[in-house]
Scaffold this active site. Structure first.
Site, PDB file in Angstrom:
ATOM      1  N   THR A 119      11.888  53.217 -20.336  1.00 19.61           N
ATOM      2  CA  THR A 119      11.074  52.577 -19.292  1.00 19.61           C
ATOM      3  C   THR A 119       9.617  53.059 -19.258  1.00 19.61           C
ATOM      4  O   THR A 119       8.850  52.647 -18.399  1.00 19.61           O
ATOM      5  CB  THR A 119      11.724  52.781 -17.913  1.00 19.61           C
ATOM      6  OG1 THR A 119      11.902  54.185 -17.695  1.00 19.61           O
ATOM      7  CG2 THR A 119      13.088  52.104 -17.836  1.00 19.61           C
ATOM      8  N   ASP A 163      24.110  67.281 -17.666  1.00 17.08           N
ATOM      9  CA  ASP A 163      22.675  67.286 -17.379  1.00 17.08           C
ATOM     10  C   ASP A 163      22.510  66.490 -16.084  1.00 17.08           C
ATOM     11  O   ASP A 163      22.605  65.264 -16.100  1.00 17.08           O
ATOM     12  CB  ASP A 163      21.908  66.633 -18.530  1.00 17.08           C
ATOM     13  CG  ASP A 163      20.396  66.722 -18.341  1.00 17.08           C
ATOM     14  OD1 ASP A 163      19.962  67.368 -17.364  1.00 17.08           O
ATOM     15  OD2 ASP A 163      19.657  66.141 -19.152  1.00 17.08           O
ATOM     16  N   THR A 184      22.658  71.866 -17.163  1.00 16.93           N
ATOM     17  CA  THR A 184      21.281  71.989 -17.677  1.00 16.93           C
ATOM     18  C   THR A 184      20.260  71.319 -16.746  1.00 16.93           C
ATOM     19  O   THR A 184      19.594  70.361 -17.137  1.00 16.93           O
ATOM     20  CB  THR A 184      21.164  71.377 -19.090  1.00 16.93           C
ATOM     21  OG1 THR A 184      21.504  69.972 -19.013  1.00 16.93           O
ATOM     22  CG2 THR A 184      22.087  72.054 -20.078  1.00 16.93           C
ATOM     23  N   GLN A 238      14.004  72.851 -12.966  1.00 17.85           N
ATOM     24  CA  GLN A 238      13.817  73.635 -11.742  1.00 17.85           C
ATOM     25  C   GLN A 238      14.056  72.791 -10.488  1.00 17.85           C
ATOM     26  O   GLN A 238      14.771  73.211  -9.569  1.00 17.85           O
ATOM     27  CB  GLN A 238      12.398  74.222 -11.695  1.00 17.85           C
ATOM     28  CG  GLN A 238      12.105  74.956 -10.369  1.00 17.85           C
ATOM     29  CD  GLN A 238      10.768  75.658 -10.349  1.00 17.85           C
ATOM     30  OE1 GLN A 238      10.289  76.104 -11.396  1.00 17.85           O
ATOM     31  NE2 GLN A 238      10.163  75.782  -9.178  1.00 17.85           N
ATOM     32  N   PHE A 239      13.487  71.596 -10.446  1.00 20.73           N
ATOM     33  CA  PHE A 239      13.604  70.733  -9.260  1.00 20.73           C
ATOM     34  C   PHE A 239      15.058  70.378  -8.985  1.00 20.73           C
ATOM     35  O   PHE A 239      15.520  70.406  -7.845  1.00 20.73           O
ATOM     36  CB  PHE A 239      12.753  69.470  -9.465  1.00 20.73           C
ATOM     37  CG  PHE A 239      12.853  68.466  -8.348  1.00 20.73           C
ATOM     38  CD1 PHE A 239      12.487  68.805  -7.053  1.00 20.73           C
ATOM     39  CD2 PHE A 239      13.323  67.177  -8.589  1.00 20.73           C
ATOM     40  CE1 PHE A 239      12.574  67.876  -6.013  1.00 20.73           C
ATOM     41  CE2 PHE A 239      13.414  66.250  -7.558  1.00 20.73           C
ATOM     42  CZ  PHE A 239      13.045  66.602  -6.266  1.00 20.73           C
ATOM     43  N   THR A 265      16.244  74.301 -17.789  1.00 19.19           N
ATOM     44  CA  THR A 265      15.570  73.854 -19.014  1.00 19.19           C
ATOM     45  C   THR A 265      14.053  73.929 -18.942  1.00 19.19           C
ATOM     46  O   THR A 265      13.387  74.069 -19.961  1.00 19.19           O
ATOM     47  CB  THR A 265      15.979  72.410 -19.353  1.00 19.19           C
ATOM     48  OG1 THR A 265      15.696  71.576 -18.208  1.00 19.19           O
ATOM     49  CG2 THR A 265      17.470  72.324 -19.664  1.00 19.19           C
ATOM     50  N   SER A 266      13.523  73.835 -17.731  1.00 12.43           N
ATOM     51  CA  SER A 266      12.074  74.026 -17.558  1.00 12.43           C
ATOM     52  C   SER A 266      11.822  74.477 -16.132  1.00 12.43           C
ATOM     53  O   SER A 266      12.482  74.035 -15.203  1.00 12.43           O
ATOM     54  CB  SER A 266      11.309  72.730 -17.844  1.00 12.43           C
ATOM     55  OG  SER A 266      11.673  71.739 -16.903  1.00 12.43           O
ATOM     56  N   ALA A 313       1.734  66.090 -24.737  1.00 15.93           N
ATOM     57  CA  ALA A 313       2.145  64.683 -24.885  1.00 15.93           C
ATOM     58  C   ALA A 313       3.399  64.480 -24.039  1.00 15.93           C
ATOM     59  O   ALA A 313       4.077  65.444 -23.676  1.00 15.93           O
ATOM     60  CB  ALA A 313       2.433  64.347 -26.338  1.00 15.93           C
ATOM     61  N   ASP A 353      17.872  64.963 -23.201  1.00 17.79           N
ATOM     62  CA  ASP A 353      19.162  64.513 -23.721  1.00 17.79           C
ATOM     63  C   ASP A 353      19.485  65.242 -25.027  1.00 17.79           C
ATOM     64  O   ASP A 353      20.636  65.620 -25.270  1.00 17.79           O
ATOM     65  CB  ASP A 353      19.139  62.996 -23.952  1.00 17.79           C
ATOM     66  CG  ASP A 353      18.642  62.251 -22.720  1.00 17.79           C
ATOM     67  OD1 ASP A 353      19.082  62.592 -21.609  1.00 17.79           O
ATOM     68  OD2 ASP A 353      17.802  61.351 -22.860  1.00 17.79           O
TER      69      ASP A 353
END
Length: 306
Positions: free
Chosen positions: A45, A111, A142, A145-146, A180-181, A222, A229
């Site tokens: 999308t 996830d 996984t 943070q949010f 994961t971040s 980028a 995934d």
């Protein structure tokens, strides 16, 4: 030994996201992958245009019923990603419960795709389903943070907060949790993103031990789609390879990501031309071209045991 994965995620005709991002890398590593596509879109999308269909809970049930009638519904792994409908997600829960009852050794990798950067991009009624029904079934989780904050109701401002949130997530069910971040500052500077992981291990004598790790991931300027995934799929594969060594599993997972992203970036810059920002089509992951890196990643990112 054959290892079979049931992967319930989105699908795109063109490009790599959801099942398209997970299936090829898992197959390269020797896993049989059965895919159920929660949505079927022309492309992700982030493009100017996209078309497609969304699978309903009833249609999911019909597909699963077909697998069941043929008695080929035994799985070693389940992998789930993006889902945007409450009844669909609840049907996924029913399927996971049934498959776990049939095979108590099944590993479920979840996830919990709900949002990022303090914004939800799925309906809010999915949060209680994830928190109360999905996460308790997961073996490996996984979230970013949010999503971890949403699931626990706790804010992460420091590394100590993050460790406490991972411990809360362990208490909800999963033995392995990888953030994961995060938005935590990296000691290596602004060019790095901090990921954290925690794994509970039951030792031979029945006592518990817990390995906690930090990973500094090089940032790339980028917007890539499908990387989360790919991360979940590779973590499934490498935790299977290193069941009691989260450090090794995460180093291989993140190194695969790094190689794929750098190859994609090189191609996208060349395709866009000097001084131009690459388009979403040019930034589609160079997955097939990265086959050798997926199979045998050179470790370029090292994890630190906390």
């Amino acid at each position: 030994m054959e290892h079979r994965v049931l992967s319930i995620q989105s699908h795109v005709v063109r490009g790599y996201v959801g099942n398209k991002s997970a299936t090829f890398p898992l197959q390269v590593l020797g896993f049989e992958v059965d895919s159920i596509n929660s949505v079927q879109f022309s492309n992700h999308t982030g493009y100017a245009h996209w078309k497609g269909q969304v699978l309903t809970a009833e249609e999911l049930n019909v597909l699963y019923e077909g697998i069941k009638l043929n008695e080929v519904n035994r799985y070693d792994f389940i992998l789930t990603g993006y889902s945007r409908d409450m009844s669909f997600l609840e049907t996924v829960v029913d399927i996971i419960q049934e498959l776990k009852a049939a095979n108590p050794n099944l590993t479920y990798v979840c996830d919990p795709v709900m949002g990022d950067q303090n914004a939800m991009y799925v309906p809010e009624n999915l949060l209680p389903v994830y928190r109360d029904k999905v996460v308790p079934l997961a073996d490996i989780l996984t979230p970013n943070q949010f999503e971890a904050e949403l699931l626990t109701g706790r804010k992460i401002r420091t590394e100590k907060d993050a460790i406490e949130v991972m411990d809360l997530l362990h208490q909800m069910g999963p033995k392995t949790v990888v953030l994961t971040s995060t938005e935590l500052p990296s000691k290596q500077g602004d060019q790095f993103l901090v990921a954290l992981g925690s794994q509970k291990i039951v030792k031979a004598d029945g006592t518990n031990t817990c390995q906690k790790i930090r990973i500094n991931i090089p940032k790339v300027d980028a917007v890539f789609v499908g990387t989360g995934d790919l991360f979940a799929a590779m973590l499934l594969a490498w935790t299977h390879e290193h069941p009691k060594d989260l450090k090794a599993a995460c180093e291989k997972t993140v190194s695969v990501m790094h190689h794929v992203i750098m190859r994609t970036m090189t191609y996208a810059k060349e395709a866009a031309g000097p001084g131009k920002r690459p388009s979403p089509a040019q930034l589609e992951l160079r997955m097939v071209q990265s086959k050798a890196d997926i199979e045998n990643p050179v470790i370029v990112v090292e994890a630190e045991v906390l």
